[in-house]
Design a protein around this motif. Structure first.
Motif, PDB file in Angstrom:
ATOM      1  N   GLY A   1     -29.259   1.908  25.699  1.00  0.00           N
ATOM      2  CA  GLY A   1     -29.368   1.083  24.504  1.00  0.00           C
ATOM      3  C   GLY A   1     -28.458   1.582  23.398  1.00  0.00           C
ATOM      4  O   GLY A   1     -27.471   2.291  23.632  1.00  0.00           O
ATOM      5  N   VAL A   2     -28.783   1.212  22.166  1.00  0.00           N
ATOM      6  CA  VAL A   2     -27.943   1.528  21.010  1.00  0.00           C
ATOM      7  C   VAL A   2     -28.784   2.130  19.890  1.00  0.00           C
ATOM      8  O   VAL A   2     -29.885   1.649  19.602  1.00  0.00           O
ATOM      9  N   LEU A   3     -28.268   3.174  19.252  1.00  0.00           N
ATOM     10  CA  LEU A   3     -28.912   3.758  18.079  1.00  0.00           C
ATOM     11  C   LEU A   3     -28.045   3.467  16.866  1.00  0.00           C
ATOM     12  O   LEU A   3     -26.838   3.716  16.884  1.00  0.00           O
TER      13      LEU A   3
ATOM     14  N   ASN B   1     -28.813   9.039 -12.595  1.00  0.00           N
ATOM     15  CA  ASN B   1     -28.605  10.183 -13.487  1.00  0.00           C
ATOM     16  C   ASN B   1     -27.283  10.886 -13.197  1.00  0.00           C
ATOM     17  O   ASN B   1     -27.203  12.119 -13.127  1.00  0.00           O
ATOM     18  N   ASP B   2     -26.243  10.068 -12.994  1.00  0.00           N
ATOM     19  CA  ASP B   2     -24.876  10.542 -12.737  1.00  0.00           C
ATOM     20  C   ASP B   2     -24.726  11.305 -11.426  1.00  0.00           C
ATOM     21  O   ASP B   2     -23.707  11.961 -11.204  1.00  0.00           O
ATOM     22  N   ALA B   3     -25.743  11.240 -10.564  1.00  0.00           N
ATOM     23  CA  ALA B   3     -25.657  11.882  -9.247  1.00  0.00           C
ATOM     24  C   ALA B   3     -25.687  10.806  -8.171  1.00  0.00           C
ATOM     25  O   ALA B   3     -26.436   9.839  -8.271  1.00  0.00           O
ATOM     26  N   THR B   4     -24.863  10.976  -7.143  1.00  0.00           N
ATOM     27  CA  THR B   4     -24.845  10.032  -6.032  1.00  0.00           C
ATOM     28  C   THR B   4     -25.910  10.422  -5.010  1.00  0.00           C
ATOM     29  O   THR B   4     -25.918  11.554  -4.521  1.00  0.00           O
ATOM     30  N   ILE B   5     -26.814   9.493  -4.731  1.00  0.00           N
ATOM     31  CA  ILE B   5     -27.890   9.726  -3.760  1.00  0.00           C
ATOM     32  C   ILE B   5     -27.572   8.939  -2.499  1.00  0.00           C
ATOM     33  O   ILE B   5     -27.298   7.738  -2.558  1.00  0.00           O
ATOM     34  N   THR B   6     -27.583   9.609  -1.374  1.00  0.00           N
ATOM     35  CA  THR B   6     -27.286   8.984  -0.086  1.00  0.00           C
ATOM     36  C   THR B   6     -28.483   9.149   0.840  1.00  0.00           C
ATOM     37  O   THR B   6     -29.014  10.247   0.977  1.00  0.00           O
ATOM     38  N   VAL B   7     -28.905   8.051   1.456  1.00  0.00           N
ATOM     39  CA  VAL B   7     -30.065   8.054   2.351  1.00  0.00           C
ATOM     40  C   VAL B   7     -29.681   7.403   3.673  1.00  0.00           C
ATOM     41  O   VAL B   7     -29.020   6.366   3.688  1.00  0.00           O
ATOM     42  N   SER B   8     -30.084   8.025   4.785  1.00  0.00           N
ATOM     43  CA  SER B   8     -29.822   7.458   6.108  1.00  0.00           C
ATOM     44  C   SER B   8     -31.131   7.299   6.872  1.00  0.00           C
ATOM     45  O   SER B   8     -32.008   8.156   6.800  1.00  0.00           O
ATOM     46  N   LYS B   9     -31.248   6.199   7.601  1.00  0.00           N
ATOM     47  CA  LYS B   9     -32.395   5.955   8.473  1.00  0.00           C
ATOM     48  C   LYS B   9     -31.866   5.363   9.774  1.00  0.00           C
ATOM     49  O   LYS B   9     -30.854   4.660   9.784  1.00  0.00           O
ATOM     50  N   CYS B  10     -32.563   5.635  10.876  1.00  0.00           N
ATOM     51  CA  CYS B  10     -32.083   5.214  12.194  1.00  0.00           C
ATOM     52  C   CYS B  10     -33.027   4.218  12.856  1.00  0.00           C
ATOM     53  O   CYS B  10     -34.236   4.217  12.607  1.00  0.00           O
ATOM     54  N   GLY B  11     -32.454   3.368  13.683  1.00  0.00           N
ATOM     55  CA  GLY B  11     -33.219   2.440  14.493  1.00  0.00           C
ATOM     56  C   GLY B  11     -32.582   2.364  15.875  1.00  0.00           C
ATOM     57  O   GLY B  11     -31.362   2.500  16.007  1.00  0.00           O
ATOM     58  N   ILE B  12     -33.388   2.168  16.910  1.00  0.00           N
ATOM     59  CA  ILE B  12     -32.871   2.126  18.267  1.00  0.00           C
ATOM     60  C   ILE B  12     -33.346   0.860  18.961  1.00  0.00           C
ATOM     61  O   ILE B  12     -34.454   0.370  18.688  1.00  0.00           O
TER      62      ILE B  12
ATOM     63  N   PHE C   1     -28.228 -11.162  26.837  1.00  0.00           N
ATOM     64  CA  PHE C   1     -27.037 -11.956  26.506  1.00  0.00           C
ATOM     65  C   PHE C   1     -26.198 -11.181  25.505  1.00  0.00           C
ATOM     66  O   PHE C   1     -26.712 -10.696  24.505  1.00  0.00           O
ATOM     67  N   GLU C   2     -24.897 -11.023  25.772  1.00  0.00           N
ATOM     68  CA  GLU C   2     -24.012 -10.216  24.933  1.00  0.00           C
ATOM     69  C   GLU C   2     -24.669  -8.862  24.673  1.00  0.00           C
ATOM     70  O   GLU C   2     -24.997  -8.508  23.528  1.00  0.00           O
ATOM     71  N   ALA C   3     -24.837  -8.106  25.738  1.00  0.00           N
ATOM     72  CA  ALA C   3     -25.680  -6.915  25.755  1.00  0.00           C
ATOM     73  C   ALA C   3     -25.444  -5.941  24.602  1.00  0.00           C
ATOM     74  O   ALA C   3     -26.376  -5.613  23.843  1.00  0.00           O
ATOM     75  N   ILE C   4     -24.206  -5.482  24.419  1.00  0.00           N
ATOM     76  CA  ILE C   4     -23.941  -4.464  23.398  1.00  0.00           C
ATOM     77  C   ILE C   4     -24.071  -5.047  22.000  1.00  0.00           C
ATOM     78  O   ILE C   4     -24.675  -4.443  21.107  1.00  0.00           O
ATOM     79  N   LYS C   5     -23.522  -6.252  21.793  1.00  0.00           N
ATOM     80  CA  LYS C   5     -23.619  -6.899  20.482  1.00  0.00           C
ATOM     81  C   LYS C   5     -25.083  -7.125  20.113  1.00  0.00           C
ATOM     82  O   LYS C   5     -25.491  -6.888  18.969  1.00  0.00           O
ATOM     83  N   GLY C   6     -25.885  -7.578  21.082  1.00  0.00           N
ATOM     84  CA  GLY C   6     -27.303  -7.798  20.815  1.00  0.00           C
ATOM     85  C   GLY C   6     -28.024  -6.508  20.511  1.00  0.00           C
ATOM     86  O   GLY C   6     -28.890  -6.444  19.626  1.00  0.00           O
ATOM     87  N   GLY C   7     -27.686  -5.447  21.232  1.00  0.00           N
ATOM     88  CA  GLY C   7     -28.311  -4.150  20.976  1.00  0.00           C
ATOM     89  C   GLY C   7     -27.971  -3.612  19.607  1.00  0.00           C
ATOM     90  O   GLY C   7     -28.823  -3.042  18.911  1.00  0.00           O
ATOM     91  N   GLU C   8     -26.711  -3.804  19.184  1.00  0.00           N
ATOM     92  CA  GLU C   8     -26.312  -3.355  17.850  1.00  0.00           C
ATOM     93  C   GLU C   8     -27.069  -4.118  16.766  1.00  0.00           C
ATOM     94  O   GLU C   8     -27.543  -3.528  15.793  1.00  0.00           O
ATOM     95  N   SER C   9     -27.172  -5.435  16.920  1.00  0.00           N
ATOM     96  CA  SER C   9     -27.880  -6.245  15.922  1.00  0.00           C
ATOM     97  C   SER C   9     -29.344  -5.835  15.826  1.00  0.00           C
ATOM     98  O   SER C   9     -29.888  -5.672  14.725  1.00  0.00           O
ATOM     99  N   ASP C  10     -29.989  -5.651  16.981  1.00  0.00           N
ATOM    100  CA  ASP C  10     -31.402  -5.293  16.977  1.00  0.00           C
ATOM    101  C   ASP C  10     -31.635  -3.895  16.395  1.00  0.00           C
ATOM    102  O   ASP C  10     -32.594  -3.664  15.662  1.00  0.00           O
ATOM    103  N   SER C  11     -30.748  -2.949  16.708  1.00  0.00           N
ATOM    104  CA  SER C  11     -30.919  -1.599  16.177  1.00  0.00           C
ATOM    105  C   SER C  11     -30.686  -1.562  14.674  1.00  0.00           C
ATOM    106  O   SER C  11     -31.346  -0.817  13.944  1.00  0.00           O
TER     107      SER C  11
ATOM    108  N   ASP D   1     -23.457   3.189  11.519  1.00  0.00           N
ATOM    109  CA  ASP D   1     -22.789   3.845  12.641  1.00  0.00           C
ATOM    110  C   ASP D   1     -23.623   3.595  13.887  1.00  0.00           C
ATOM    111  O   ASP D   1     -24.859   3.619  13.825  1.00  0.00           O
ATOM    112  N   PHE D   2     -22.952   3.382  15.008  1.00  0.00           N
ATOM    113  CA  PHE D   2     -23.659   3.113  16.257  1.00  0.00           C
ATOM    114  C   PHE D   2     -23.248   4.125  17.322  1.00  0.00           C
ATOM    115  O   PHE D   2     -22.055   4.424  17.478  1.00  0.00           O
TER     116      PHE D   2
END
Length: 235
Positions: free
Chosen positions: A72-74, A84-95, A101-111, A64-65
């Protein structure tokens, strides 16, 4: 805190070195006349997505962005697996800042790449020894004229060994960690399955109930077919 066997397997798979073809280089610091530059290695966002597909499957990670707090973009990168039959979900963020060049696309890729580093993806590149190579200035940019050689420890296992007759066959689905299939195979890499187990799962006789199991079964069949096409003998 104790790390389970499955989580250790996932961590190792995420942190594994990439083939040199997936590594790109850019210029860092330069000397006074800009004829030599410090070569900095990085992986592409495509390589990151491929690694996530291989380890978790296409349905078990998502990003998600949102705008960053100071521009910039996060990126919030989330992964999911079953243990063990349990769903484990982990989230980590980068900014990251938007790029020139291609400002938003580049920011998304880097983040995305910065979030992926927090899972260990490509983190080993920060340990590469400093290498200065020849470069040249083109407009406002500095371009490397040489491609550094990666040390052996920064290459996938087996890549550093010269091919004898048949080069090693790398089948991405083999890195898939099994979930949702037989209990004795849970947490095992597909590449570690015996020929008998591969043949059984590929025969159509096994029908998992969970989505995770269905995805694992699809990867097992894909791996089995690829090995047959590559004429690789399974132990």
């Amino acid at each position: 805190m104790t790390i389970s066997t499955l989580q250790k397997e996932i961590m190792d798979a995420l942190a594994a070195p990439f083939p040199s073809l997936d590594i790109e280089w850019r210029a860092g610091s330069t000397n006074g006349d800009k004829t030599r530059a410090l070569a900095l290695a990085y992986i592409t966002s495509r390589a990151v997505m491929q690694r996530l597909d291989q380890v978790f499957g296409i349905g078990h990670w998502w990003d998600d962005f949102i705008p960053g707090p100071n521009g910039g973009v996060l990126c919030r990168l989330t992964v999911s697996f079953v243990e063990n039959d349990a769903t484990i979900t982990v989230s980590k963020c980068g900014i990251a800042d938007n790029t020139a060049f291609e400002a938003i696309k580049g920011g998304e890729s880097d983040s995305l790449k910065r979030a992926a580093v927090k899972y260990g993806i490509g983190r080993y590149l920060y340990k590469l020894p400093a290498k200065w190579v020849t470069c040249e200035q083109r407009g406002k940019s500095v371009v490397l004229k040489e491609t550094p050689t990666l040390p052996i420890w920064a290459l996938p296992i087996g890549i550093q060994k010269p091919a004898v007759s048949i080069p090693p066959v790398e089948i991405p689905a083999g890195n898939w960690i099994i979930v949702g299939l037989a209990e004795k195979h849970k947490g095992t890499r597909i590449a570690a399955l015996s020929n008998q187990a591969l043949a059984y799962y590929s025969s159509g006789k096994y029908h998992p109930n969970s989505k995770a199991g269905q995805e694992s079964l699809k990867q097992v069949r894909n791996y089995y077919e690829q090995r047959k096409l590559a004429n690789v003998t399974v132990q």
